[in-house]
Design a protein around this motif. Structure first.
Motif, PDB file in Angstrom:
ATOM      1  N   LEU A 183      36.003  44.764  34.281  1.00  0.00           N
ATOM      2  CA  LEU A 183      35.042  45.862  34.117  1.00  0.00           C
ATOM      3  C   LEU A 183      35.753  47.207  34.153  1.00  0.00           C
ATOM      4  N   LYS A 184      36.696  47.348  35.082  1.00  0.00           N
ATOM      5  CA  LYS A 184      37.463  48.594  35.186  1.00  0.00           C
ATOM      6  C   LYS A 184      38.250  48.849  33.907  1.00  0.00           C
ATOM      7  N   GLU A 226      37.572  47.754  30.907  1.00  0.00           N
ATOM      8  CA  GLU A 226      36.631  48.103  29.840  1.00  0.00           C
ATOM      9  C   GLU A 226      36.233  49.574  29.908  1.00  0.00           C
ATOM     10  N   VAL A 227      35.966  50.063  31.107  1.00  0.00           N
ATOM     11  CA  VAL A 227      35.574  51.467  31.265  1.00  0.00           C
ATOM     12  C   VAL A 227      36.725  52.375  30.847  1.00  0.00           C
ATOM     13  N   GLU A 228      37.939  52.062  31.271  1.00  0.00           N
ATOM     14  CA  GLU A 228      39.091  52.883  30.906  1.00  0.00           C
ATOM     15  C   GLU A 228      39.315  52.871  29.393  1.00  0.00           C
ATOM     16  N   GLN A 229      39.092  51.714  28.759  1.00  0.00           N
ATOM     17  CA  GLN A 229      39.248  51.627  27.305  1.00  0.00           C
ATOM     18  C   GLN A 229      38.183  52.469  26.599  1.00  0.00           C
ATOM     19  N   LYS A 230      36.961  52.420  27.111  1.00  0.00           N
ATOM     20  CA  LYS A 230      35.887  53.239  26.528  1.00  0.00           C
ATOM     21  C   LYS A 230      36.212  54.725  26.666  1.00  0.00           C
ATOM     22  N   ASN A 231      36.750  55.107  27.813  1.00  0.00           N
ATOM     23  CA  ASN A 231      37.138  56.498  28.007  1.00  0.00           C
ATOM     24  C   ASN A 231      38.254  56.886  27.039  1.00  0.00           C
TER      25      ASN A 231
END
Length: 163
Positions: free
Chosen positions: A146-147, A149-154
């Motif tokens: 999950l972490k 994924e969030v960093e990739q989205k950012n």
């Protein structure tokens, strides 16, 4: 380890698909059925009162409108019960939420958000992981992903913003 998933109507199934998929992804066996606290109370009582003997560790109950299913189940078993209020009426699920969350002292139901099926699965997995190190490791990996994924989205957003 087994988790039971009971829904008040087959129309609840689309909301519960992420729950069932998540349990499968974590290798959790499930027992799934439709039964109504109001229309088939005897079936619900037999199901809940015999769940422990069938190897069930946690019961997840989803219902809409006058959503008494989780509470009725909690009243006849000492197994943990997780309630999912389903958005199914003119009150946008608030009736379901209040029917599920407002349990009397002594008969607890862990209540998720309206249509909060995936979190119900993850909460059940967290409980089971207390006594299963393999499952706890899978949960840690899930959280790490999950972490990522969030960093990739950012990172993707930053690329768009810096055109």
């Amino acid at each position: 380890m087994k988790v039971a998933v009971i829904m008040g109507s087959d129309s609840d199934y689309p909301v519960l698909e992420p729950l069932i998929k998540t349990l499968e992804e974590f290798g959790i066996e499930s027992e799934i059925l439709v039964a109504s606290a109001h229309r088939t109370p005897e079936k619900v009582h037999v199901f809940a009162s015999s769940a422990k003997q069938r190897g069930i560790k946690i019961i997840i109950a989803a219902a809409g409108a006058a959503a008494h299913l989780a509470g009725v189940i909690a009243s006849v078993t000492t197994l943990p019960v997780i309630g999912i209020p389903i958005k199914s009426s003119a009150l946008n699920g608030m009736d379901s939420l209040l029917s599920t969350v407002q349990m009397p002292a002594g008969i607890p139901v862990a209540t998720m958000a309206i249509d909060g099926a995936k979190n119900a699965a993850l909460f059940a997995i967290q409980i089971l992981a207390l006594s299963d190190n393999n499952l706890a490791d899978k949960l840690e990996t899930y959280r790490d992903n999950l972490k990522i994924e969030v960093e990739q989205k950012n990172a993707n957003l930053q690329k768009k913003l810096n055109k």
